[in-house]
Design a protein around this motif. Structure first.
Motif, PDB file in Angstrom:
ATOM      1  N   SER A 223       0.825  -1.215   0.000  1.00 55.23           N
ATOM      2  CA  SER A 223       0.000   0.000   0.000  1.00 55.23           C
ATOM      3  C   SER A 223       0.857   1.263   0.000  1.00 55.23           C
ATOM      4  CB  SER A 223      -0.930   0.012   1.211  1.00 55.23           C
ATOM      5  OG  SER A 223      -0.186   0.076   2.411  1.00 55.23           O
ATOM      6  N   ILE A 224       0.342   2.297  -0.665  1.00 53.68           N
ATOM      7  CA  ILE A 224       0.943   3.629  -0.676  1.00 53.68           C
ATOM      8  C   ILE A 224      -0.191   4.637  -0.471  1.00 53.68           C
ATOM      9  CG2 ILE A 224       2.253   5.350  -1.977  1.00 53.68           C
ATOM     10  CD1 ILE A 224       3.406   3.029  -3.624  1.00 53.68           C
ATOM     11  N   HIS A 225      -0.216   5.275   0.665  1.00 53.79           N
ATOM     12  CA  HIS A 225      -1.287   6.233   0.975  1.00 53.79           C
ATOM     13  C   HIS A 225      -0.680   7.639   1.059  1.00 53.79           C
ATOM     14  CE1 HIS A 225      -4.807   8.109   2.648  1.00 53.79           C
ATOM     15  NE2 HIS A 225      -5.449   6.961   2.777  1.00 53.79           N
ATOM     16  N   GLU A 226      -1.006   8.455   0.064  1.00 51.60           N
ATOM     17  CA  GLU A 226      -0.430   9.791  -0.050  1.00 51.60           C
ATOM     18  C   GLU A 226      -1.426  10.897   0.300  1.00 51.60           C
ATOM     19  OE1 GLU A 226       0.593   9.684  -4.159  1.00 51.60           O
ATOM     20  OE2 GLU A 226       2.479   8.579  -3.837  1.00 51.60           O
ATOM     21  N   LYS A 227      -2.599  10.536   0.802  1.00 48.36           N
ATOM     22  CA  LYS A 227      -3.659  11.528   0.948  1.00 48.36           C
ATOM     23  C   LYS A 227      -4.281  11.540   2.346  1.00 48.36           C
ATOM     24  CE  LYS A 227      -3.577  13.149  -3.242  1.00 48.36           C
ATOM     25  NZ  LYS A 227      -3.349  14.587  -3.534  1.00 48.36           N
ATOM     26  N   GLN A 228      -3.516  11.189   3.368  1.00 47.56           N
ATOM     27  CA  GLN A 228      -4.072  11.203   4.712  1.00 47.56           C
ATOM     28  C   GLN A 228      -4.564  12.603   5.091  1.00 47.56           C
ATOM     29  OE1 GLN A 228      -4.975   8.974   6.734  1.00 47.56           O
ATOM     30  NE2 GLN A 228      -5.295  10.132   8.626  1.00 47.56           N
ATOM     31  N   SER A 229      -3.894  13.632   4.609  1.00 48.59           N
ATOM     32  CA  SER A 229      -4.309  15.007   4.935  1.00 48.59           C
ATOM     33  C   SER A 229      -5.667  15.358   4.337  1.00 48.59           C
ATOM     34  CB  SER A 229      -3.261  16.009   4.444  1.00 48.59           C
ATOM     35  OG  SER A 229      -3.090  15.922   3.035  1.00 48.59           O
ATOM     36  N   SER A 230      -6.097  14.615   3.316  1.00 51.42           N
ATOM     37  CA  SER A 230      -7.394  14.856   2.680  1.00 51.42           C
ATOM     38  C   SER A 230      -8.448  13.834   3.084  1.00 51.42           C
ATOM     39  CB  SER A 230      -7.233  14.832   1.148  1.00 51.42           C
ATOM     40  OG  SER A 230      -6.298  15.785   0.709  1.00 51.42           O
ATOM     41  N   ALA A 231      -8.107  12.936   4.009  1.00 51.36           N
ATOM     42  CA  ALA A 231      -9.028  11.854   4.383  1.00 51.36           C
ATOM     43  C   ALA A 231     -10.265  12.404   5.075  1.00 51.36           C
ATOM     44  CB  ALA A 231      -8.316  10.863   5.292  1.00 51.36           C
ATOM     45  N   LYS A 232     -11.375  11.717   4.881  1.00 51.01           N
ATOM     46  CA  LYS A 232     -12.650  12.096   5.488  1.00 51.01           C
ATOM     47  C   LYS A 232     -12.699  11.527   6.902  1.00 51.01           C
ATOM     48  CE  LYS A 232     -15.020  12.542   1.072  1.00 51.01           C
ATOM     49  NZ  LYS A 232     -15.108  14.019   1.185  1.00 51.01           N
ATOM     50  N   LEU A 233     -12.650  12.408   7.872  1.00 49.18           N
ATOM     51  CA  LEU A 233     -12.528  12.006   9.264  1.00 49.18           C
ATOM     52  C   LEU A 233     -13.861  11.796   9.949  1.00 49.18           C
ATOM     53  CD1 LEU A 233      -9.577  14.335  10.349  1.00 49.18           C
ATOM     54  CD2 LEU A 233      -9.477  11.981   9.488  1.00 49.18           C
ATOM     55  N   GLU A 234     -14.947  12.220   9.307  1.00 48.11           N
ATOM     56  CA  GLU A 234     -16.267  12.064   9.920  1.00 48.11           C
ATOM     57  C   GLU A 234     -17.335  12.218   8.857  1.00 48.11           C
ATOM     58  OE1 GLU A 234     -16.477  16.707  11.479  1.00 48.11           O
ATOM     59  OE2 GLU A 234     -16.163  15.062  12.892  1.00 48.11           O
ATOM     60  N   GLY A 235     -18.574  11.868   9.226  1.00 44.85           N
ATOM     61  CA  GLY A 235     -19.710  12.005   8.315  1.00 44.85           C
ATOM     62  C   GLY A 235     -20.006  10.728   7.557  1.00 44.85           C
ATOM     63  N   ASP A 236     -21.254  10.609   7.057  1.00 43.69           N
ATOM     64  CA  ASP A 236     -21.669   9.453   6.257  1.00 43.69           C
ATOM     65  C   ASP A 236     -21.014   9.508   4.885  1.00 43.69           C
ATOM     66  OD1 ASP A 236     -23.307   8.495   8.266  1.00 43.69           O
ATOM     67  OD2 ASP A 236     -25.041   9.661   7.586  1.00 43.69           O
ATOM     68  N   LEU A 237     -20.515   8.346   4.438  1.00 43.77           N
ATOM     69  CA  LEU A 237     -19.801   8.277   3.169  1.00 43.77           C
ATOM     70  C   LEU A 237     -20.510   7.324   2.213  1.00 43.77           C
ATOM     71  CD1 LEU A 237     -16.130   8.004   4.497  1.00 43.77           C
ATOM     72  CD2 LEU A 237     -17.370  10.068   3.810  1.00 43.77           C
ATOM     73  N   SER A 238     -20.363   7.601   0.943  1.00 48.55           N
ATOM     74  CA  SER A 238     -20.853   6.715  -0.119  1.00 48.55           C
ATOM     75  C   SER A 238     -19.640   6.156  -0.850  1.00 48.55           C
ATOM     76  CB  SER A 238     -21.745   7.492  -1.081  1.00 48.55           C
ATOM     77  OG  SER A 238     -22.158   6.665  -2.155  1.00 48.55           O
ATOM     78  N   VAL A 239     -19.636   4.854  -1.074  1.00 51.28           N
ATOM     79  CA  VAL A 239     -18.491   4.182  -1.686  1.00 51.28           C
ATOM     80  C   VAL A 239     -18.966   3.378  -2.890  1.00 51.28           C
ATOM     81  CG1 VAL A 239     -16.599   2.556  -1.337  1.00 51.28           C
ATOM     82  CG2 VAL A 239     -17.342   4.022   0.543  1.00 51.28           C
ATOM     83  N   SER A 240     -18.301   3.531  -4.014  1.00 47.99           N
ATOM     84  CA  SER A 240     -18.644   2.771  -5.216  1.00 47.99           C
ATOM     85  C   SER A 240     -17.377   2.388  -5.957  1.00 47.99           C
ATOM     86  CB  SER A 240     -19.560   3.595  -6.132  1.00 47.99           C
ATOM     87  OG  SER A 240     -18.918   4.805  -6.521  1.00 47.99           O
ATOM     88  N   LEU A 241     -17.444   1.297  -6.727  1.00 44.94           N
ATOM     89  CA  LEU A 241     -16.325   0.931  -7.580  1.00 44.94           C
ATOM     90  C   LEU A 241     -16.289   1.864  -8.777  1.00 44.94           C
ATOM     91  CD1 LEU A 241     -16.353  -2.972  -7.589  1.00 44.94           C
ATOM     92  CD2 LEU A 241     -15.139  -1.417  -6.084  1.00 44.94           C
ATOM     93  N   TYR A 242     -15.074   2.172  -9.258  1.00 44.69           N
ATOM     94  CA  TYR A 242     -14.919   3.166 -10.297  1.00 44.69           C
ATOM     95  C   TYR A 242     -14.180   2.575 -11.491  1.00 44.69           C
ATOM     96  CZ  TYR A 242     -13.203   7.330 -12.715  1.00 44.69           C
ATOM     97  OH  TYR A 242     -12.901   8.272 -13.659  1.00 44.69           O
ATOM     98  N   ASN A 243     -14.869   2.494 -12.629  1.00 45.07           N
ATOM     99  CA  ASN A 243     -14.247   2.110 -13.898  1.00 45.07           C
ATOM    100  C   ASN A 243     -13.548   0.752 -13.813  1.00 45.07           C
ATOM    101  OD1 ASN A 243     -13.735   2.608 -16.617  1.00 45.07           O
ATOM    102  ND2 ASN A 243     -11.738   3.524 -16.218  1.00 45.07           N
ATOM    103  N   ASN A 244     -14.181  -0.199 -13.132  1.00 44.01           N
ATOM    104  CA  ASN A 244     -13.622  -1.545 -13.015  1.00 44.01           C
ATOM    105  C   ASN A 244     -14.338  -2.509 -13.946  1.00 44.01           C
ATOM    106  OD1 ASN A 244     -11.653  -1.497 -10.571  1.00 44.01           O
ATOM    107  ND2 ASN A 244     -13.439  -0.338  -9.891  1.00 44.01           N
ATOM    108  N   LYS A 245     -13.625  -3.554 -14.348  1.00 44.35           N
ATOM    109  CA  LYS A 245     -14.229  -4.568 -15.212  1.00 44.35           C
ATOM    110  C   LYS A 245     -15.095  -5.522 -14.400  1.00 44.35           C
ATOM    111  CE  LYS A 245     -10.356  -6.104 -16.977  1.00 44.35           C
ATOM    112  NZ  LYS A 245      -9.410  -6.837 -17.858  1.00 44.35           N
ATOM    113  N   ARG A 246     -16.039  -6.146 -15.066  1.00 39.76           N
ATOM    114  CA  ARG A 246     -16.874  -7.157 -14.421  1.00 39.76           C
ATOM    115  C   ARG A 246     -16.197  -8.519 -14.400  1.00 39.76           C
ATOM    116  NH1 ARG A 246     -21.234  -5.324 -11.439  1.00 39.76           N
ATOM    117  NH2 ARG A 246     -22.171  -3.533 -12.467  1.00 39.76           N
ATOM    118  N   GLU A 247     -15.281  -8.747 -15.350  1.00 39.98           N
ATOM    119  CA  GLU A 247     -14.585 -10.020 -15.442  1.00 39.98           C
ATOM    120  C   GLU A 247     -13.088  -9.779 -15.573  1.00 39.98           C
ATOM    121  OE1 GLU A 247     -16.078 -12.403 -18.624  1.00 39.98           O
ATOM    122  OE2 GLU A 247     -17.957 -12.869 -17.600  1.00 39.98           O
TER     123      GLU A 247
END
Length: 355
Positions: A223-247
């Motif tokens: 893993s490489i996490h370069e965005k901890q300063s931009s991480a969402k620290l609270e609140g309800d979140l929506s998560v979806s897969l982005y531009n991924n293949k089905r197979e």
């Protein structure tokens, strides 16, 4: 006897046909050098475990102890089955490493330095049963009770590292050893007690028609996490897969991308949709993979080895499809911890692995 093509691997003590002694069995397993090289090349800092999945165990004693060692000598799997009559002898057996026709026997004394084998001949059991390296760096073990989940999951990191040293750097013993696979056996005092059976441990073999063949699992943190300063620290979140293949092909290394955003974003006047802006989990975010049909956890959440990565495009992780069974559907789960606590995201994120 040889049972190289049987669907079941067994650690069992069976009563002799001509006497009342209980004779032990052992399990031999080998994974190809090409598979080992492919996995080892991903990271020098890996852990590895040997996993066998249980089937119908019988008449077990209250505790079971299994030992795993690397084999010292090559062997022939053979094509026998447990139910063959007459007993098949065209592969390795208790006496022979290849077959009774070729006649290469396992050593039973005067073992090479750093190795051992056979069985103590104090109870009338025929000498034989394999040769293996000995010592704390060449051993894995598992102790469990008959009330536990009886799947085997044995840490063999030290052993595989020695396979690696031989494969990649041609290091000799004791730094490196050839990959002749593993031998699994009950502890000595169980094997040598010829008056009791201790029950029958059964595991699926590579010839099973199920999704549970033996596995040699590798784990590492890429893993490489370069965005901890931009991480969402609270609140309800929506998560979806982005531009991924089905197979995905079974040989693919897929970059699985996910889109994270506030479920209820703050209203603001902009020239573009804020739904398009990538959001970020904290560094305490992980993935897990399950079989979509059986709900079997194939890759569990792991606080070290299944971390999510983050870059300018959003969150992602790399998934090696050759570690999954082809022609199966899988489901991805995500876990995220922030100031609001820990949340599991399981919204039917599916994909299929094909041949």
């Amino acid at each position: 006897m040889n049972a190289g093509n049987d669907e079941i691997l067994e650690l069992v003590k069976e009563k002799g046909n001509n006497n009342s002694l209980y004779y032990p069995s052992r399990i031999l397993l080998q994974f190809s050098n090409s598979d080992l090289q492919l996995a080892i090349a991903k990271s020098n800092n890996f852990t590895s475990s040997l996993e066998l999945f249980s089937t119908e165990h019988k008449n077990l004693s209250s505790e079971q102890a299994i030992e795993v060692f690397p084999l010292y000598r090559s062997w022939n799997e053979g094509t026998g089955k447990y139910s063959n009559i007459p007993t098949s002898s065209n592969g390795c057996s208790w006496v022979y490493s290849d077959s009774s026709v070729k006649g290469h026997k396992w050593l039973t004394s005067e073992f090479n330095s750093g190795t051992t084998g056979s069985i103590h001949n104090n109870q009338g059991i025929t000498l034989g049963g394999g040769e293996w390296y000995t010592g704390s760096e060449f051993k894995g073990s598992q102790l469990f009770s008959n009330a536990d989940l009886l799947d085997l999951n044995v840490d063999v990191t030290n052993i595989v590292q020695k396979f690696s040293a031989s494969l990649h750097n041609s290091q000799p013993y004791p730094v490196g050893i050839p990959n002749y696979g593993f031998i699994l056996k009950s502890i000595d005092n169980v094997e040598e007690n010829t008056s009791s059976s201790y029950g029958n441990l059964q595991y699926f073999s590579a010839d099973t028609h199920t999704i549970y063949p033996p596995k040699l699992t590798f784990k590492w943190d890429d893993s490489i996490h370069e965005k901890q300063s931009s991480a969402k620290l609270e609140g309800d979140l929506s998560v979806s897969l982005y531009n991924n293949k089905r197979e995905y092909n079974k040989n693919d290394v897929a970059k699985i991308k996910l889109h994270v955003r506030d479920k209820y974003p703050t209203r603001q006047f902009t020239s573009s949709s804020n739904y398009l802006n990538p959001g970020y989990f904290t560094t305490s975010s992980y993935y897990s993979i399950r079989d979509a049909h059986t709900e079997e956890v194939v890759i569990p959440f792991d606080n070290h080895n299944t971390k999510l990565s983050a870059n300018n495009d959003g969150m992602y992780f790399n998934l090696y499809m050759n570690g999954l069974q082809p022609e199966r559907y899988y489901r991805i789960l995500f876990k995220h911890t922030n100031n609001d606590g820990t949340q599991i995201y399981d919204d039917n994120y599916h994909f299929k692995v094909v041949r």
